[in-house]
Design a protein around this motif. Structure first.
Motif, mmCIF file in Angstrom:
data_model
loop_
_atom_site.group_PDB
_atom_site.id
_atom_site.type_symbol
_atom_site.label_atom_id
_atom_site.label_comp_id
_atom_site.label_asym_id
_atom_site.label_seq_id
_atom_site.Cartn_x
_atom_site.Cartn_y
_atom_site.Cartn_z
ATOM 1 N N GLY A 1 39.725 44.512 47.868
ATOM 2 C CA GLY A 1 38.359 44.020 47.957
ATOM 3 C C GLY A 1 37.333 45.095 47.659
ATOM 4 O O GLY A 1 36.329 44.847 46.969
ATOM 5 N N CYS A 2 37.557 46.321 48.167
ATOM 6 C CA CYS A 2 36.602 47.407 47.950
ATOM 7 C C CYS A 2 36.448 47.724 46.471
ATOM 8 O O CYS A 2 35.327 47.961 45.990
ATOM 9 C CB CYS A 2 37.044 48.654 48.718
ATOM 10 N N ASP B 1 37.377 45.666 43.809
ATOM 11 C CA ASP B 1 36.942 44.499 43.031
ATOM 12 C C ASP B 1 35.463 44.191 43.223
ATOM 13 O O ASP B 1 34.779 43.761 42.287
ATOM 14 C CB ASP B 1 37.776 43.273 43.404
ATOM 15 N N ASP B 2 34.960 44.414 44.443
ATOM 16 C CA ASP B 2 33.549 44.125 44.700
ATOM 17 C C ASP B 2 32.630 45.060 43.934
ATOM 18 O O ASP B 2 31.475 44.722 43.659
ATOM 19 C CB ASP B 2 33.254 44.222 46.195
ATOM 20 N N MET C 1 32.967 44.013 39.887
ATOM 21 C CA MET C 1 32.177 42.822 39.549
ATOM 22 C C MET C 1 32.523 42.315 38.148
ATOM 23 O O MET C 1 31.650 42.163 37.294
ATOM 24 C CB MET C 1 30.684 43.107 39.668
ATOM 25 N N ARG D 1 32.695 52.820 51.301
ATOM 26 C CA ARG D 1 33.039 51.447 51.687
ATOM 27 C C ARG D 1 34.376 51.411 52.435
ATOM 28 O O ARG D 1 34.511 50.707 53.443
ATOM 29 C CB ARG D 1 33.101 50.587 50.424
ATOM 30 N N ASP E 1 38.211 33.401 45.571
ATOM 31 C CA ASP E 1 37.346 34.497 45.137
ATOM 32 C C ASP E 1 37.243 34.541 43.621
ATOM 33 O O ASP E 1 36.156 34.788 43.065
ATOM 34 C CB ASP E 1 37.868 35.832 45.681
#
Length: 299
Positions: free
Chosen positions: A47-48, A50-51, A54, A77, A217
């Motif tokens: 998640g860290c 991929d966020d 973007m 993060r 997601d």
């Protein structure tokens, strides 16, 4: 991170054994067990990264495409999310565990940069290897003798080659999920995001990636709209499911179509996943029809 790690010297008789073993036990207990810890760390790292990538907005699929400031932010993060994951407080360094000030260090490379204020203190070491999709979680007491003599302009030092043996590993070479978009051919990614409207992009996603569970997601990233789930549902002949059905492609929900997914022999989906499939025989088409889904026409 190194493909081969030296055997850890952290055992009874080692000066750091008692402290690191106690911290390791506390971390594992806070996570809910070793298996839960492994799954949670992998999901957190995925998640860290991929966020920040973007992909849906930037087209970037690789960590190497990020700006330097973005790479630095991933480390921040990870620190924040690891504290939240384990229910740890903020401390004089990054956190406090069993009364000890502990620093949290993260790397996407092969080593960690240890600041002067962390020398002599326990450190949580987190590493993610995007190329191999494996992660590491370790503990070390950042003693000067475990660090390199050289330092960078900020007086930070790496863990020496010999010092790697003074790490107690909670996770080593632990597989975690690959970035979804790196598993899809580049030309297919271009077709998906170049399809135009939300419905068109969603239809392209499930047309290009069939027989594989796709999570909410990814669906949200492709839809780029607040009510992204509307793009999945049949919508009076206008929804993604309708468009694909007219092409002979089934779009199935893990929550509502689990029985049909199993009957077709497709990979199991969670309630938050979807899978598309083009029936390969009249028998499969008949199965879909008996479940109320008619490939080749509206549902």
């Amino acid at each position: 991170m190194k493909r081969t790690l030296p055997d850890s010297r952290i055992a009874p008789g080692h000066p750091d054994h008692a402290l690191l073993s106690a911290i390791a036990a506390d971390i594992t207990a806070r996570a809910g067990g070793a298996d839960t810890l492994a799954a949670a760390i992998g999901a957190m790292l995925r998640g860290c990264v991929d966020d920040v990538l973007m992909t849906a907005k930037t087209g970037r699929r690789s960590y190497d495409e990020l700006e330097k400031t973005e790479k630095t932010y991933i480390g921040t993060r990870v620190e924040i999310e690891l504290r939240a994951l384990l229910g740890l407080p903020k401390g004089r360094l990054d956190t406090v565990i069993l009364g000890h000030d502990v620093d949290i260090k993260h790397t996407m490379g092969g080593n960690w940069m240890i600041p002067t204020e962390a020398v002599g203190h326990p450190c949580i070491l987190v590493a993610a290897d995007e190329a191999r999709a494996v992660c590491h979680l370790g503990l070390i007491v950042a003693r000067a003798e475990y660090l390199t003599e050289g330092q960078n302009k900020d007086a930070k030092r790496n863990i020496s080659a010999a010092g790697f043996a003074d790490i107690l590993w909670l996770l080593a070479q632990e597989p975690y999920a690959r970035n979804f978009w790196r598993t899809v051919p580049a030309d297919a990614v271009a077709r998906i995001f170049g399809a135009g409207s939300g419905n068109a992009r969603m239809a392209a996603l499930f047309r290009e990636v069939q027989g594989r569970p796709i999570g909410r997601d990814v669906v949200e990233a492709v839809a780029q709209q607040r009510d992204f789930m509307r793009r999945i549902r049949a919508d009076n002949g206008r929804g993604t499911r309708d468009h694909l059905a007219r092409e002979g492609i089934l779009l199935l929900s893990g929550q509502y179509d689990a029985a049909l997914i199993a009957a077709l022999g497709l990979r199991a989906c969670t309630a938050a996943e979807f899978i598309s499939h083009r029936p390969r025989s009249e028998a499969q088409a008949g199965l879909a029809a008996r479940h109320g889904i008619a490939p080749g026409g509206a549902n």
